[in-house]
Design a protein around this motif. Structure first.
Motif, PDB file in Angstrom:
ATOM      1  N   GLU A 175      13.561  12.040  -4.847  1.00 49.13           N
ATOM      2  CA  GLU A 175      13.502  10.819  -5.655  1.00 49.13           C
ATOM      3  C   GLU A 175      12.667   9.738  -4.965  1.00 49.13           C
ATOM      4  OE1 GLU A 175      16.785   7.595  -6.824  1.00 49.13           O
ATOM      5  OE2 GLU A 175      17.256   9.623  -7.540  1.00 49.13           O
ATOM      6  N   SER A 176      12.821   9.641  -3.646  1.00 43.22           N
ATOM      7  CA  SER A 176      12.033   8.667  -2.878  1.00 43.22           C
ATOM      8  C   SER A 176      10.544   8.956  -3.005  1.00 43.22           C
ATOM      9  CB  SER A 176      12.435   8.700  -1.397  1.00 43.22           C
ATOM     10  OG  SER A 176      13.760   8.299  -1.239  1.00 43.22           O
ATOM     11  N   LYS A 186       9.286   8.103  -6.637  1.00 44.52           N
ATOM     12  CA  LYS A 186       9.159   6.662  -6.903  1.00 44.52           C
ATOM     13  C   LYS A 186       7.801   6.117  -6.474  1.00 44.52           C
ATOM     14  CE  LYS A 186      14.015   5.334  -6.640  1.00 44.52           C
ATOM     15  NZ  LYS A 186      15.025   4.637  -5.817  1.00 44.52           N
ATOM     16  N   HIS A 187       7.122   6.808  -5.561  1.00 45.85           N
ATOM     17  CA  HIS A 187       5.847   6.320  -5.053  1.00 45.85           C
ATOM     18  C   HIS A 187       4.652   6.748  -5.906  1.00 45.85           C
ATOM     19  CE1 HIS A 187       8.333   5.301  -1.660  1.00 45.85           C
ATOM     20  NE2 HIS A 187       7.357   4.559  -1.213  1.00 45.85           N
TER      21      HIS A 187
END
Length: 146
Positions: free
Chosen positions: A21-22, A25-26
């Motif tokens: 998820e991290s 998000k980018h």
């Protein structure tokens, strides 16, 4: 204005879904050209003929967060980063699970890679976080950072 001190600590293991998820998000940050990621995983070492099944991490949070803030500020002043995310486990983390997640981003790869490597080394050397190895017979000993 002084930057807010970020809490890097999470209870237990860092889930692979959180890492994914991290990264996801980018995808909207199109000025980023490179990411560097380090994930520390608990090893199932054998020490004195006993198998490590988990590590229990503890810290003095206030001191550790102030130190981590200083490290972050130093790294941002040294490298052309777009962003940096750090997550460190507290509590019991089983062998095979992720206990440290460092994620640096920049316009170009060299800054992201160098910053990520330096952050990991400084966390290991400077952050007051201690790990107690838990063995398969439930005995334990304090782990030495290497």
């Amino acid at each position: 204005m002084e930057k807010k001190i970020k809490n890097i600590f999470v209870q237990g293991a860092i889930a692979p879904a959180f890492v994914a998820e991290s990264i996801q998000k980018h995808s909207t940050k199109t000025d980023i050209g490179a990411h560097s990621i380090f994930m520390g995983q608990v090893r199932s070492d054998v020490v004195n003929e006993q198998k490590v099944v988990a590590i229990e991490y503890t810290t003095y949070e206030e001191m550790a967060l102030k130190k981590m803030h200083a490290i972050r500020e130093d790294i941002f002043s040294k490298y052309a980063l777009t962003c940096m995310h750090i997550h460190h486990s507290l509590g019991r983390v089983a062998a095979g699970d992720i206990c440290l997640f460092v994620f640096t981003s920049s316009g170009h790869r060299k800054a992201a890679i160098a910053a990520c490597e330096e952050v990991v080394e400084r966390i290991k050397q400077e952050l007051p976080v201690w790990g107690r190895e838990i063995f398969d017979n439930e005995t334990h000993q304090w782990k030495e950072n290497k």
